[in-house]
Enzyme design. Structure first.
Site, mmCIF file in Angstrom:
data_model
loop_
_atom_site.group_PDB
_atom_site.id
_atom_site.type_symbol
_atom_site.label_atom_id
_atom_site.label_comp_id
_atom_site.label_asym_id
_atom_site.label_seq_id
_atom_site.Cartn_x
_atom_site.Cartn_y
_atom_site.Cartn_z
ATOM 1 N N HIS A 49 0.819 -1.220 0.000
ATOM 2 C CA HIS A 49 0.000 0.000 0.000
ATOM 3 C C HIS A 49 0.848 1.263 0.000
ATOM 4 O O HIS A 49 0.457 2.281 -0.565
ATOM 5 C CB HIS A 49 -0.924 -0.003 1.217
ATOM 6 C CG HIS A 49 -0.182 -0.202 2.503
ATOM 7 N ND1 HIS A 49 0.265 -1.454 2.912
ATOM 8 C CD2 HIS A 49 0.243 0.679 3.447
ATOM 9 C CE1 HIS A 49 0.914 -1.337 4.053
ATOM 10 N NE2 HIS A 49 0.923 -0.047 4.400
ATOM 11 N N CYS A 109 7.980 -0.977 -2.019
ATOM 12 C CA CYS A 109 7.259 -0.823 -0.753
ATOM 13 C C CYS A 109 7.704 0.511 -0.179
ATOM 14 O O CYS A 109 8.320 1.315 -0.890
ATOM 15 C CB CYS A 109 7.469 -2.005 0.192
ATOM 16 S SG CYS A 109 9.136 -2.230 0.834
ATOM 17 N N GLY A 157 11.458 -0.153 0.385
ATOM 18 C CA GLY A 157 12.071 -1.064 -0.600
ATOM 19 C C GLY A 157 12.702 -2.272 0.067
ATOM 20 O O GLY A 157 13.027 -3.259 -0.596
ATOM 21 N N HIS A 178 27.166 -7.138 -12.518
ATOM 22 C CA HIS A 178 27.916 -8.067 -11.659
ATOM 23 C C HIS A 178 27.045 -9.165 -11.052
ATOM 24 O O HIS A 178 27.537 -10.262 -10.798
ATOM 25 C CB HIS A 178 28.600 -7.305 -10.513
ATOM 26 C CG HIS A 178 29.807 -6.539 -10.961
ATOM 27 N ND1 HIS A 178 30.776 -6.099 -10.088
ATOM 28 C CD2 HIS A 178 30.206 -6.122 -12.187
ATOM 29 C CE1 HIS A 178 31.733 -5.454 -10.755
ATOM 30 N NE2 HIS A 178 31.398 -5.445 -12.030
HETATM 31 C C1 RB5 Z 1 4.595 -0.359 5.506
HETATM 32 O O1 RB5 Z 1 4.231 0.568 6.472
HETATM 33 C C2 RB5 Z 1 6.110 -0.482 5.460
HETATM 34 O O2 RB5 Z 1 6.556 -1.155 6.595
HETATM 35 C C3 RB5 Z 1 6.542 -1.189 4.199
HETATM 36 O O3 RB5 Z 1 6.089 -0.489 3.092
HETATM 37 C C4 RB5 Z 1 8.035 -1.319 3.995
HETATM 38 O O4 RB5 Z 1 8.694 -0.117 4.192
HETATM 39 C C5 RB5 Z 1 8.667 -2.450 4.701
HETATM 40 O O5 RB5 Z 1 9.862 -2.760 4.522
#
Ligand code: RB5
Length: 153
Positions: free
Chosen positions: A18, A74, A77, A107
């Protein structure tokens, strides 16, 4: 580093949690404009989800050869890259700038790139993906090391 012309369509899957929904949408549209075939594995809404679910799903389609590369997003990341890398066929590189994205290909023969929507903006993310897709794996001495990544002992 060897560069390649990726004007032809590549099969790329993209997934996020999300926290990176907006970045996923922007990168998906940009990749399609660039001529690639893009599979968006979700999520489709801003409802809170768990990044491992999407990291595993994305890893599955990279591992079974349905797509050539995966783009994992995310908040940081980090979580989604950790999830993806639990699949032994996946080499997911978490990057925030293009030089690391190039090295991940040249690499490490990375087949997935991960980025954090709370870390970098869309233009830097595009620059990272561009560097990633344009760089060839160098093989040679790197091949033996990459092979060992799939066979930990
Ligand atoms: C979500 O809040 C967050 O924890 C996720 O997007 C990410 O950063 C996790 O590694």
């Amino acid at each position: 580093m060897a560069a390649r012309d990726y004007v032809g369509a590549m099969k790329i899957a993209i997934a996020s949690d999300h926290a990176a929904l907006d970045l996923k949408a922007e990168l998906r549209e940009w990749l399609i404009e660039e001529g690639h075939e893009v599979a968006d594995l979700g999520p489709d809404t801003t409802d809170s989800v768990d990044y491992p679910d999407y990291g595993y799903k994305l890893a599955g389609v990279v591992a079974d050869g349905s797509v050539e590369f995966g783009v994992a997003l995310c908040g940081s990341g980090l979580g989604i890259s950790m999830a993806a890398n639990r699949n032994p066929a996946v080499r997911c590189a978490m990057v925030s700038e293009p030089l690391s994205a190039s090295f991940a290909r040249s690499h490490n023969d990375a087949n997935m790139i991960a980025m954090g929507a709370r870390i970098i903006g869309p233009e830097m993310a595009k620059a990272c993906i561009e560097a990633f897709l344009q760089t060839e794996f160098e093989g040679g001495r790197h091949q033996r090391r990459v092979d060992k990544l799939s066979n930990p002992s």
